[in-house]
Design an enzyme around this catalytic site. Structure first.
Site, PDB file in Angstrom:
ATOM      1  CB  CYS A 185      -0.904   0.029   1.212  1.00  0.00           C
ATOM      2  SG  CYS A 185       0.030   0.093   2.731  1.00  0.00           S
ATOM      3  CB  CYS A 240       4.705   0.179   2.038  1.00  0.00           C
ATOM      4  SG  CYS A 240       3.433  -1.013   2.393  1.00  0.00           S
ATOM      5  CG  ASP A 294      46.547  13.340 -45.280  1.00  0.00           C
ATOM      6  OD1 ASP A 294      46.731  14.012 -46.293  1.00  0.00           O
ATOM      7  OD2 ASP A 294      46.681  13.768 -44.124  1.00  0.00           O
ATOM      8  CG  ASP A 347      45.880  13.483 -38.854  1.00  0.00           C
ATOM      9  OD1 ASP A 347      44.708  13.746 -39.217  1.00  0.00           O
ATOM     10  OD2 ASP A 347      46.765  14.348 -38.749  1.00  0.00           O
ATOM     11  CG  ASP A 382      42.766  13.666 -42.404  1.00  0.00           C
ATOM     12  OD1 ASP A 382      42.314  13.356 -41.289  1.00  0.00           O
ATOM     13  OD2 ASP A 382      43.829  13.225 -42.855  1.00  0.00           O
TER      14      ASP A 382
END
Lengths: 754, 120
Positions: free
Chosen positions: A24, A27, A440, A641, A645
C-alpha cells in the site's frame, strides 16, 4: 542502474533499488523514514507504482548492503538494480542455467535411449520386459515432456499471448503431437487398431527430440559465450587498483577512485592503471593488448601512457590525465560494444524473412498433414502425423537469426585485439567493397615528423645560411604547421636567437607572412610567391632538384625578393611499402593525397610504390577529391590522422583514422587504427572481407538448410525415391544447424588478417 | 473423397487461415511514452510492442525480463547500437536520444521476438 554524480555534491551517489513487498502507499513512508535515518543517506524517494527507490547517499559512509539490510529490517526487500555490465551475478546465473540445462539434457537422453531400447524393432528383442511396457514408457516420456520440455512450453505460451510464434512454439507443437498420439495409442489401443493402424506408441520421438534440441541449445549457448570473449578480455585488461602518491606516501587506491591529476607510481611488471603522462623515469611498455603492436614501446618523461598496458622494465611516476570512462581502454570497450550491437545492412532481408518464418512453417506443417492424410499411403494418419512433426522440428529460425550478429561480434572483437576499432557493422560491411584507398601523406605514409634537410641561400653574400634559417624560424614560430615545427627545431639546434615578428598571418595551403624589423617576410610555396607577385626564377633550378628528391621546399622572400630555400623531408614509415603492396594484391587501387607540389609528391609516391597521386590539394579540397573518385563509381576509403582531415574521412565510404585514439578521430572515422602500422589498413580490409565471407556462408547455410530440408521433411522425395525424414533425424539436423552457424562464426577468430 | 478426408481438409484450411490471421494479421498496440521513462516487460515478447517516444529527447527505456526463455536473455537495439543482457527479473535501463523520426525495430539476441520504437 543509474549512477548520477550530482554536480554540487560530487561525493553523493544516486542509485536505484528495486523494492519488493510493498502493498500500500503507506509502505512508502515507512521505507523512506527508515532509510533517511541511516547516516550517509541524503535522500530516499520510494515510488509505490514503479516499486523503486532512488536513494542519494555518500558511498564513503554507507554501502549498498547497509541500505538493503535497512529495508529488510522494516519488512521489505531491496534489490540493487544492476546494469548488464555487473557481470559477476550474471555469470553465476548463466552458469546455473547451463548446469541446469546439462542435467536436463542428460536425463532426457538417458530416458530416450531406454525408451528406444524398449521400442525399436531390432533392439527391443534384447530389452528387459519392463522397458517394453507402454505404460512405463508413458511415465518416462511424461517426465521428459513436462519437466525437461517445460521450458519450451514456458516460452511458447507467453509468446502466443502476444500472438507471436518462435522456435519454442514449433518444438512444443511437434513434440506435443507425437506425445499425445502415443498416449492415445497406449490408452486406447483398440480404437487405433480399428483404424487399421498397428497400436505402437512413439514415445521415443518426443523424448529424443527434446533431448537433442536442448543438447543443441547447450552447445550453442557455450559457443555463443565465445563470441563475446573479446569484450570480456578488454574488460579484464582494466587494472583494479592504482598506487597513488599522497604526499610522500604510496596508497593503494581502487581504480574507480583515481582522480584527474593524481600522481601514480608503476613498477616493472605492473599494469598501468589509467591514461597519463610520464613525469619521472622511463620504461619499455607492452601496449600490444591495446594497439596490437607486438614490440614494446620505449617511453620517456613527457610521453603518454595508456591504462591497461603493461610496464616491462623501469619504474616511473606519471600524472593521470584521463580516468574512468574517459580512458582510451574504456572508449575502446564502449566502441566495440556499440559495434557489436549494431546492425549490418545485409541483416535487413534476414529480419524481413524471420518475421514471417515461424507462421509460414506452421502453415506448411498443416498442409503436410492434410496432403499426407488425403493422398498418402496407409496408414495415412501415421504418415501425416510423423511428417508434420518432422516439418515442425526441422525448421530452424535460430540459425538465420544468429548468422549475421555472431559473425559481427567475432569480427569486431578480433579487430579490437589487433588495434582495429570498427565503428559499426555497416562500416565493416562497406569496407569489403573498397576499390580505392587514398592515403593522406603526412602521418600515415610518413612518420609525420618532418626534418629540415637543406637550407640554401640564394644570395649568399648578403644573406648566409644562418640568416635564412633564423628568418624562416622567426616567422614560423607562430605557426602550428608540422613543417614550421621542423624549421623552429632546426634553428634551436643551431642555437639561433629568433627575431620578433609583427603582423603574422598563416595562409592555409600557401605559407606564412609577417614583418621582421619592419621588412616584409614571406615563407611558403610557389603559389604564395605567385600570389604576392614575387619573381621565383632565381630559385627555379635548385627548387626542381630538391623537389624531385621528394622534399617539400619552402621559398623565403624578403622585401619582395627570393633570398633562400628551405627543404624539409619526412621519413617514410617502414611499413609503408609493404602495406601498399599488400593492398594492391587485394586488387585495391592506392592513391596518395597531399598538399605538396606534383614533383615532390610523385617522388615520394614512387618510393612507396603508389601510382595515383593527388598533389597540391589544399586541406579544404581533400573532401572534393574523395568525391571525385567516388564519382568514378568506386567505393573509396580514406586514411588520415582523423584530426585534420575529418571532412575527407566523413566523405569517404569508409573513413580510416590512423595512429590515434582520440575522441575526435573515433567520432569522424568508420574504422580507427590505434597503431601507426600501415599493415593495419590491410588488416582492416582483410577482416572485413573475412567477416563478410563468414556472414554470407552462414546465411547460405541457414537459408539453404531450411529451403532444402523443409520440403524433404514434407515428403518431397517420397514419390520418387521413397525417402522420408524421421522426426528424430530432423531434431539432429536442427540441433546441428544453429550450433554450426555459431561455430562457423567462431572460426573467424583464427582467420589471419595481419 | 471420404468424409474423414473432407473434414481433415476443411480443418486444415481453417487452421491455415487461423494461423495467418492469428500471427500475421495482428495489429500492434502502440503506447505513447507519457514521461521520459518507459518500461517494457519482456515476457513472450515485448510489452508494449511499440512505444512512441519524442524526437531529440533522451528517453530511458527499462526492460524487465520475466520470461526464462534463453532466447529473450538479450535485447538488441541495432539502430541505437545497444546490445544488453537482460538478467531475469532485473530491470535494465538503456538511454536513447533519437535524432530522426521513424520506426526502429529491435529484437532479442536471436532475432525471434520483435518490438518497435516509434520516434515522432
Amino acid at each position: 542502474m543509474t549512477y548520477n554524480l550530482q554536480p554540487k555534491n560530487y561525493n553523493l551517489l544516486t542509485t536505484t533499488f528495486l523494492i519488493k513487498g510493498m502493498h500500500c502507499a503507506s509502505c512508502v513512508r515507512v521505507i523512506e523514514r527508515a532509510l533517511e535515518k541511516v547516516e550517509g543517506v541524503r535522500e530516499a524517494q520510494v515510488n509505490f507504482a514503479t516499486e523503486k527507490a532512488n536513494i542519494s547517499y555518500d558511498p564513503k559512509k554507507v554501502t549498498d548492503e547497509q541500505i538493503i539490510t535497512t529495508v529488510s529490517q522494516v519488512g521489505y526487500k531491496a534489490l540493487l538494480e544492476k546494469t548488464a555490465k555487473d557481470t559477476e551475478i550474471e555469470k553465476e546465473q548463466k552458469k546455473k542455467e547451463l548446469d541446469n540445462l546439462r542435467k536436463k539434457v542428460a536425463f532426457a537422453l538417458a530416458t530416450g535411449v531406454l525408451i528406444l531400447w524398449g521400442s525399436f524393432p531390432f533392439l527391443m528383442d534384447f530389452a528387459p520386459s519392463v522397458l517394453k511396457n507402454f505404460l512405463v514408457q508413458l511415465v518416462l516420456a511424461s517426465i521428459v515432456q513436462f519437466w525437461v520440455g517445460l521450458e519450451f512450453y514456458k516460452a511458447a505460451i507467453p509468446a502466443l499471448k502476444h500472438r507471436t510464434a518462435n522456435m519454442d512454439t514449433l518444438v512444443s507443437l511437434g513434440t506435443t503431437m507425437a506425445y499425445s498420439y502415443s498416449v492415445f495409442v497406449t490408452i486406447f489401443p483398440e480404437t487405433v487398431e480399428a483404424l487399421g493402424i498397428k497400436p505402437m506408441p512413439y514415445f521415443d520421438v518426443p523424448v529424443i527430440i527434446i533431448a537433442l534440441i536442448l543438447l543443441g541449445r547447450y552447445f550453442e549457448a557455450k559457443a555463443r559465450a565465445g563470441t563475446s570473449e573479446a569484450i570480456r578480455k578488454l574488460i579484464g585488461l582494466q587494472a583494479k587498483t592504482a598506487k597513488v602518491l599522497r604526499g610522500k606516501v604510496e596508497v593503494d587506491v581502487p581504480i574507480g577512485e583515481v582522480e584527474l591529476g593524481d600522481i601514480i607510481r608503476v613498477r616493472p611488471g605492473e599494469k598501468i592503471p589509467v591514461d597519463g603522462t610520464i613525469l619521472d623515469g622511463e620504461s619499455s611498455i607492452d601496449e600490444s593488448m591495446v594497439t596490437g603492436e607486438s614490440i614494446p614501446v620505449d617511453k620517456l618523461k613527457g610521453d603518454t601512457v595508456i591504462g591497461g598496458t603493461i610496464n616491462k622494465t623501469g619504474t616511473f611516476t606519471y600524472k593521470a590525465t584521463k580516468v574512468g570512462m574517459e580512458t582510451m581502454l574504456s572508449q575502446i570497450i564502449r566502441l566495440v560494444e556499440e559495434a557489436q550491437a549494431s546492425k549490418a545492412p545485409i541483416q535487413k532481408l534476414v529480419d524481413l524473412i524471420s518475421s514471417y518464418f515461424v507462421p509460414v512453417v506452421i502453415i506448411l506443417a498443416t498442409t503436410t498433414f492434410v496432403l499426407w492424410y488425403d493422398f498418402g499411403p496407409q496408414p495415412a494418419l501415421l504418415f501425416a502425423l510423423l511428417n508434420t512433426v518432422a516439418v515442425l522440428i526441422i525448421a530452424c529460425p535460430c540459425a538465420m537469426g544468429l548468422a549475421t550478429p555472431t559473425a559481427i561480434m567475432v569480427g569486431t572483437g578480433k579487430g579490437a585485439e589487433q588495434g582495429i576499432l570498427i565503428k559499426d557493422a555497416e562500416s565493416l560491411e562497406t569496407a569489403h567493397k573498397v576499390k580505392t584507398i587514398i592515403f593522406d601523406k603526412t602521418g600515415t605514409l610518413t612518420q609525420g615528423k618532418p626534418k629540415v634537410t637543406d637550407v640554401m641561400p640564394l644570395q649568399p653574400t648578403t644573406y648566409n645560411l644562418q640568416t635564412i634559417l633564423q628568418l624562416a624560424a622567426s616567422i614560423e614560430k607562430g605557426s602550428e604547421h608540422s613543417l614550421a615545427e621542423a624549421i623552429v627545431t632546426k634553428a634551436e639546434e643551431e642555437n639561433l636567437v629568433l627575431s620578433k615578428v609583427e603582423g603574422f598571418r598563416a595562409i592555409p595551403g600557401h605559407g606564412v607572412e609577417g614583418k621582421v624589423h619592419g621588412d616584409c617576410v614571406l615563407l611558403g610555396n610557389t603559389r604564395l610567391m605567385e600570389k604576392e607577385k614575387v619573381d621565383t626564377s632565381p630559385a627555379r633550378r635548385p627548387l626542381a632538384r630538391l623537389e624531385s628528391e621528394g622534399k617539400t621546399v619552402m621559398i623565403l622572400a624578403l622585401k619582395g625578393k627570393v633570398v633562400g630555400l628551405i627543404a624539409v623531408a619526412d621519413t617514410l614509415k617502414d611499413s609503408a611499402k609493404e602495406g601498399v603492396k599488400a593492398l594492391e594484391k587485394l586488387d585495391i587501387e592506392v592513391a596518395m593525397i597531399t598538399g605538396d607540389n606534383k614533383r615532390t609528391a610523385t617522388a615520394i609516391a614512387k618510393e612507396v610504390g603508389i601510382k595515383r597521386v593527388l598533389a597540391e590539394v589544399l586541406p579544404d579540397q581533400k573532401e572534393a577529391e574523395v568525391r571525385k573518385i567516388q564519382s568514378e563509381g568506386k567505393v573509396v576509403a580514406m586514411v588520415g590522422d582523423g584530426i585534420n582531415d575529418a571532412p575527407a574521412l566523413a566523405a569517404a565510404d569508409v573513413g580510416i583514422a590512423m595512429g590515434t585514439g582520440t575522441d575526435v578521430a573515433i567520432e569522424a572515422a568508420d574504422i580507427t587504427l590505434i597503431n601507426k602500422d600501415l599493415r593495419s589498413v590491410v588488416g582492416a580490409i582483410k577482416l572485413s572481407k573475412k567477416t563478410m565471407k563468414t556472414i554470407k556462408s552462414n546465411l547460405f547455410w541457414a537459408f539453404g538448410y531450411n529451403v532444402i530440408l523443409i520440403p524433404v521433411a514434407m515428403g518431397a522425395l517420397y514419390p520418387i525415391f521413397r525417402i522420408l525424414l524421421s522426426p528424430i533425424l530432423a531434431s539432429v539436423a536442427m540441433a546441428f544447424s544453429s550450433t554450426s552457424v555459431v561455430a562457423n562464426s567462431l572460426l573467424l577468430k583464427k582467420a589471419k588478417i595481419s | 473423397m471420404e468424409t474423414d478426408k473432407v473434414i481433415v481438409t476443411i480443418l486444415g484450411i481453417l487452421g491455415i487461415a487461423f494461423t495467418y490471421w492469428f500471427f500475421l494479421g495482428k495489429k500492434e498496440r502502440e503506447v505513447v511514452a507519457s514521461s521520459d521513462n518507459v518500461e517494457i516487460t519482456v515476457e513472450g515478447g515485448y510489452s508494449p510492442e511499440a512505444v512512441v517516444i519524442p524526437k531529440g529527447k533522451t528517453t530511458k527505456i527499462t526492460f524487465i525480463r520475466k520470461d526464462p526463455s534463453s532466447c529473450l536473455s538479450e535485447v538488441v537495439l541495432g539502430d541505437f547500437k545497444i546490445r544488453k543482457e537482460l538478467p531475469l527479473n532485473t530491470p535494465v535501463t538503456v538511454e536513447i536520444t533519437p535524432q530522426n523520426p521513424g520506426t526502429f525495430g529491435y529484437s532479442c539476441g536471436m532475432n525471434m521476438y520483435h518490438g518497435k520504437i516509434v520516434v515522432r
